[in-house]
Every structure is written in structure tokens, then in C-alpha cells.
Design a protein around this motif. Sequence first.
Motif, short mmCIF file in Angstrom:
data_model
loop_
_atom_site.label_atom_id
_atom_site.label_comp_id
_atom_site.label_asym_id
_atom_site.label_seq_id
_atom_site.Cartn_x
_atom_site.Cartn_y
_atom_site.Cartn_z
N ASN A 176 0.82 -1.22 0.00
CA ASN A 176 0.00 0.00 0.00
C ASN A 176 0.85 1.26 0.00
O ASN A 176 0.36 2.33 0.31
CB ASN A 176 -0.93 0.00 1.22
CG ASN A 176 -1.90 -1.15 1.16
OD1 ASN A 176 -2.42 -1.48 0.11
ND2 ASN A 176 -2.12 -1.80 2.29
N SER A 217 3.72 4.09 -1.71
CA SER A 217 3.83 4.89 -2.93
C SER A 217 4.73 4.18 -3.94
O SER A 217 5.77 3.64 -3.59
CB SER A 217 4.42 6.26 -2.59
OG SER A 217 4.73 6.95 -3.77
N ASN A 260 -0.48 2.45 10.85
CA ASN A 260 -1.53 2.60 9.86
C ASN A 260 -1.10 1.84 8.61
O ASN A 260 0.00 2.03 8.12
CB ASN A 260 -1.74 4.08 9.55
CG ASN A 260 -2.90 4.32 8.64
OD1 ASN A 260 -3.43 3.41 8.00
ND2 ASN A 260 -3.33 5.57 8.56
N GLY A 261 -1.96 1.00 8.08
CA GLY A 261 -1.63 0.20 6.92
C GLY A 261 -1.61 0.95 5.60
O GLY A 261 -1.25 0.39 4.57
N TYR A 262 -2.00 2.22 5.60
CA TYR A 262 -2.05 3.03 4.37
C TYR A 262 -1.33 4.34 4.59
O TYR A 262 -1.10 4.76 5.71
CB TYR A 262 -3.51 3.30 3.97
CG TYR A 262 -4.26 2.04 3.66
CD1 TYR A 262 -4.23 1.50 2.38
CD2 TYR A 262 -4.98 1.36 4.64
CE1 TYR A 262 -4.90 0.32 2.09
CE2 TYR A 262 -5.65 0.18 4.35
CZ TYR A 262 -5.61 -0.33 3.08
OH TYR A 262 -6.25 -1.49 2.78
N GLY A 263 -0.99 5.00 3.50
CA GLY A 263 -0.38 6.32 3.60
C GLY A 263 1.10 6.26 3.91
O GLY A 263 1.76 5.26 3.64
N ALA A 312 2.67 3.16 5.73
CA ALA A 312 2.32 1.81 5.26
C ALA A 312 3.53 0.87 5.32
O ALA A 312 3.37 -0.34 5.49
CB ALA A 312 1.78 1.87 3.83
N SER A 361 3.59 -1.13 8.50
CA SER A 361 2.63 -2.23 8.46
C SER A 361 3.20 -3.41 7.69
O SER A 361 3.06 -4.57 8.10
CB SER A 361 1.31 -1.76 7.84
OG SER A 361 0.38 -2.81 7.78
#
Length: 171
Positions: free
Chosen positions: A55, A57, A128-131, A134, A137
Motif C-alpha cells: 500500500n 507509494s 496505519n496500513g495506508y499512507g 504503510a 505495516s
Amino acid sequence: MTASCAALAQPSPGPGPGYDEYMAKKAATDKWKESPYTLPAAPKDSDLLTYTVPNGSRDLNYAIDAKSVSVGKDGVVRFTSVIRSTQGARNVTFEGIHCNTFEYRIYAIGQPDGTWSNARGSHWQVINGYGPTAYQSALYNDYFCDNKMVTGSAADIVQNMRYPDRIKKPE
């Protein structure tokens, strides 16, 4: 019928299954103390282990410094993270991931001259698994932790990152 209704109206004899285990884990977490740590040497490109962040970039390349990985008695995996952009920017941080609580902490920021600056307001935060976080995670789920426990020694973690195809994942 009256007897069965009366039985249903009685309070339960206790909090229910799993309560004792929950309270034991809560007590252990409440008593947890973070171990002291030492800032590692600045990372060298030859010691970097790259990994994929599902997840993350696509414009970033993610790596950790193999020589900086440590597993503390407190259950924290500490490591140096090196994130590079395709435009050439490079962020270096010394971090910890606490497997039991699914949290991370940034201890220090790497400077271009190889020194460290303590991170301002450094404290434990939920992963947090996103952003932008990530990558933490991905490290937690794929290499560092399993069932809220560290997957092994620092050498085991480094070996798993060098040879990710050898890691057995449930199907």
C-alpha cells in the motif's frame, strides 16, 4: 415457563470466556517498560535490504539497514529505515515496532552527514496500513511480527528479508 424465564433473568456468574486472558494481557501491557537503546551507525548502501510495501507509494523505494536490526528484551524490533524517492530524496529514521501492541516509534532522524537528531515528540503510535506509514505495516506483517510476537532473533529477521520466498505464510 416461569422457571425458564426466571433462569434467563439471573445475572451471569462471571464476565464470560476469554475475560481472564484479556485481563492478563492488559496487566502485562500496563507493566511493560521500554528497554534502553543505542543509536546505530549511519546506514551503508551495501547493507540495505529492500522490501515491497503493497500500500506504499510507487515513487518510493523502501529498505532497512541489516546491521541496525535488533530485538530488545521489551519485544521491540529496532531498525534503521531508508526510504528513497525516484527523484533522489532520502529519508533515514531509526525506529522501533512493538509487536504486542501494533505500534511504532521514531527515535531519531538521520542527517546527511551520518549523525542522528532525536525525533521531536517521539512516542508510540498505532501503525496505519495506508499512507506514509504503510511501510511499518508491511514490516510488521511480513517480517517482524506474528501473532503479536517477534518472529525471531535479529539474524532471523534479516535472513527472512534477504530470502522472502522462504517465509511460510498461511494459505
